[in-house]
Every structure is written in structure tokens, then in C-alpha cells.
Design an enzyme around this catalytic site. Structure first.
Site, mmCIF file in Angstrom:
data_model
loop_
_atom_site.group_PDB
_atom_site.id
_atom_site.type_symbol
_atom_site.label_atom_id
_atom_site.label_comp_id
_atom_site.label_asym_id
_atom_site.label_seq_id
_atom_site.Cartn_x
_atom_site.Cartn_y
_atom_site.Cartn_z
ATOM 1 N N SER A 22 47.439 3.187 28.756
ATOM 2 C CA SER A 22 47.769 2.862 30.138
ATOM 3 C C SER A 22 47.193 3.879 31.125
ATOM 4 C CB SER A 22 49.294 2.752 30.264
ATOM 5 O OG SER A 22 49.672 2.200 31.493
ATOM 6 N N ASP B 215 50.226 -8.935 28.653
ATOM 7 C CA ASP B 215 50.642 -7.689 29.289
ATOM 8 C C ASP B 215 50.714 -7.935 30.797
ATOM 9 O OD1 ASP B 215 50.872 -5.150 30.408
ATOM 10 O OD2 ASP B 215 49.398 -4.231 29.075
ATOM 11 N N HIS C 202 53.020 -4.596 27.186
ATOM 12 C CA HIS C 202 52.438 -3.297 27.511
ATOM 13 C C HIS C 202 52.782 -2.223 26.481
ATOM 14 C CE1 HIS C 202 50.345 -0.699 30.302
ATOM 15 N NE2 HIS C 202 51.344 0.158 30.284
#
Length: 352
Positions: free
Chosen positions: A134, A296, A327
Site C-alpha cells: 500500500s 480492493d 486490501h
């Protein structure tokens, strides 16, 4: 460290000083359970509101960190400034507002260069691998623009749910933040740039449903082992700064990743320009593999399209589009070992 040893692996804790004075904690798995020392170093960098714990909390056979150690690598797991482990500074303590004056671009400018240099020196290696989840992917790209020497030190970068397409991530994060209960929002102290974001409240059983709701807002949860949820949530959220969260929210209205926007007068004082500078990734050349999923809802299809438009195509080795990953599934999901972790290790073995 105790959790790593409980799983049967050797464990170490290291502290790295950045040029701007933060003391970052790294957790290291230097070998496998049989006592064999690891070879090439691999750095695992977490994302927003997470910590090294999130690479270690799944079951041993579901965690990228242990799989890498079993495959013969020297595993280093970072903690970004301001989280539950990296909460010290050479000058400021965590009650000093100056401690919290940072964002994710500072992690790229200062944290990554310090960590990578430290790991290569301690492991006596010339090159290494980096895995960023991320926000950890965006900060890595920034690090290669401000410290170009990193490009020669990293053999391959693996981005998991890479938050490089910043505008969509900003929009989606704003949606999640505004859905939080008022009492949680009050804890954000959004009226002050130099303030912390809450530390782990999900360890409180009374907050379980709220915490599950936050995770559910980032995608499906069918891959999560429900029996392990108390452990997975025990260190969440890992803590960061209000400035960092606001920086993400700013990007909802911007087409590209920029430095923190202080407004025209503040930008002139900070950068010498009316507008916040845009980060230019056109010279990014580290061989890169991206793992992402349409399911996601934080790093979604629009975000990936933007990411693929800002990263030079010559740097992208593979872009793996996975079905049904939320995620956090790239770290915690029951399918992650087969569809993500094993693919990373296979690529590393191919490179070696």
C-alpha cells in the site's frame, strides 16, 4: 520478537536513525527454523496505520515473512516513523508536536534510504529486495527520486496493493474516514497538523465490530481466518500522524502525487513555489512487480490505472491482477501464500 521466536525462528530487533532524527525499529528474521542463516536480504515495508506485526501475525504458513525465511532469505521488517514501535526521536518525545510533523513523503525521503543502507551494511550485501504494501509502495518510489543510489541497491521491488495511484486512494480513504463514528473522528484532532493519530484501539474487544467495519470498507473479508481476528487486530491501527492522513485526503483533489500542500503562502515558505511540488517518477527504473485486485476498494482499478500511467513501462516486469483480494488479503488472506507470496519467492529465485 517474542512472536517470531514463538514460531520457532531466530529474531532480532534493530534501531536505525534517519537524517532527520527519527529512530526506526526493524524486526529481523536472520535465518530459518533449522538454524540455517539467510542469504540475500529482503525488506518488508508496511502501509498506512500498520506495523511490522502485520507481516508476522498470520499463521506461519500464511505469512510472507516466514515463507521468505524458509526459502533462505534474510528478512527485515520495517516500522514507519510514528507507529507503535518507531516512536522515538533524537530530540523530540511523542508529546512534542514537532515529533508528529511528518507525512508519507518523509518516509520516502528519509526512512527508506536509512533503512536500506543499514540493512546492506549489516548483512554485508550489495543488493537486496524490497516488498512494499500500500503506502509502502508510494514511499519507495519517492525514495528513488530523492536518493537515486537506491536504484542500484534494489534488485527488484514488489508492490502489494500499491497506493501509487494517489487520487483514487485519497477519494477512497476520505470515504472511509468520514464513515467513522464521531468519537473516533474526535480522536483525530484534525485541527492540528502536528498531532498523532490514535494508537491501537482494536485490541479492545468492545471495538471489534468497528474495526471489522474498517477492514470491510477496504474489500471482501472471506479470506480472513476468523479464529485469528483477535490477533490480527491486536496491533491495529498502528499509529501515524494527522498530517500524513490529511496529506492523503488532499490528494483526492489532485491528479498526481504532490508534497504536502500548505496553501500558496505556506508553499512559498516551504518549497519556494505557490503550488506543492509534483513528484516525478519518470526516471524510476527499479524492476517492479505489482499485485492488485479489482475487489480492493482502497487501491481500486482507477488507482492502478493511474499507477501504471506514472511508472515507466520499462520498469514493470509484471502486473498481476488477482480476483477477490481485499486490501489486507495481500498480507492476511488464506489465498495469499499461493497467489502472492509464492510468486514473489519464485521471481526472486529466477533473478538469483
Amino acid at each position: 520478537v517474542e512472536l517470531i521466536r514463538l514460531r520457532g525462528y531466530p529474531a532480532q530487533e534493530h534501531r536505525v536513525a534517519t537524517k532527520d532524527g527519527y529512530l526506526l525499529v526493524l524486526h529481523r528474521i536472520p535465518g530459518d527454523r533449522k538454524g540455517c542463516r539467510g542469504g540475500r536480504p529482503v525488506l518488508l515495508q508496511h502501509g498506512l496505520l500498520l506495523s511490522s506485526f502485520d507481516f508476522l501475525s498470520p499463521a506461519r504458513n500464511q505469512s510472507l515473512s516466514y515463507s521468505l525465511a524458509d526459502a533462505g532469505y534474510d528478512v527485515w521488517i520495517a516500522n514507519s516513523r510514528g507507529n507503535i514501535y518507531s516512536n522515538k526521536h533524537k530530540q523530540f518525545n511523542i508529546t512534542d508536536p514537532r515529533f508528529w510533523n511528518f507525512s508519507w513523503d518523509d518516509m520516502g525521503r528519509f526512512d527508506y534510504p536509512a533503512i536500506i543502507s543499514y540493512i546492506l551494511k549489516r548483512s554485508r550485501s550489495k543488493k537486496m529486495y524490497v516488498v512494499g504494501h500500500s503506502q509502502g509502495a508510494l514511499s519507495f518510489l519517492i525514495s528513488t527520486t530523492v536518493a537515486p543510489s537506491i536504484r542500484k541497491k534494489v534488485l527488484h521491488f514488489f508492490g502489494l496493493a500499491p497506493a501509487i495511484g494517489t487520487q483514487s486512494v485519497g477519494v477512497n480513504l476520505a470515504r472511509i474516514v468520514t464513515s467513522l463514528p464521531p468519537e473516533i473522528l474526535a480522536g483525530l484532532s484534525l485541527d492540528s497538523l502536528t498531532a498523532p493519530v490514535f494508537f491501537p484501539f482494536c485490541s479492545d474487544p468492545a471495538m471489534k465490530n468497528l474495526c471489522l467495519g474498517i477492514i470491510a470498507a477496504t474489500g471482501p473479508m472471506d479470506q480472513l481466518d476468523k479464529s485469528r481476528l483477535p490477533l490480527l487486530l491486536s496491533h491495529f491501527p498502528g499509529g501515524t500522524s494527522v498530517k500524513l492522513v490529511l496529506h492523503w485526503l488532499q490528494l483526492a483533489a489532485k491528479a498526481n502525487a504532490t508534497a504536502f500542500d500548505y496553501g500558496p503562502e505556506g508553499n512559498m515558505a516551504a518549497y519556494g513555489t505557490v503550488a506543492a511540488p509534483v513528484y516525478d517518477f519518470s526516471r524510476y527504473r527499479v524492476p517492479t512487480t505489482l499485485f492488485f485486485s479489482p475487489a480492493d476498494t482502497l487501491v481500486n482499478d482507477d488507482s492502478i490505472k493511474q499507477a501504471l500511467s506514472v511508472i515507466p513501462q520499462c520498469a514493470i516486469v509484471r502486473a498481476r491482477n488477482l480476483t477477490g483480494f481485499g486490501h489486507f488479503d495481500f498480507l492476511w488472506g488464506t489465498r495469499a501464500r499461493k497467489e502472492v507470496h509464492n510468486k514473489i519467492i519464485k521471481e526472486m529465485k529466477r533473478i538469483e
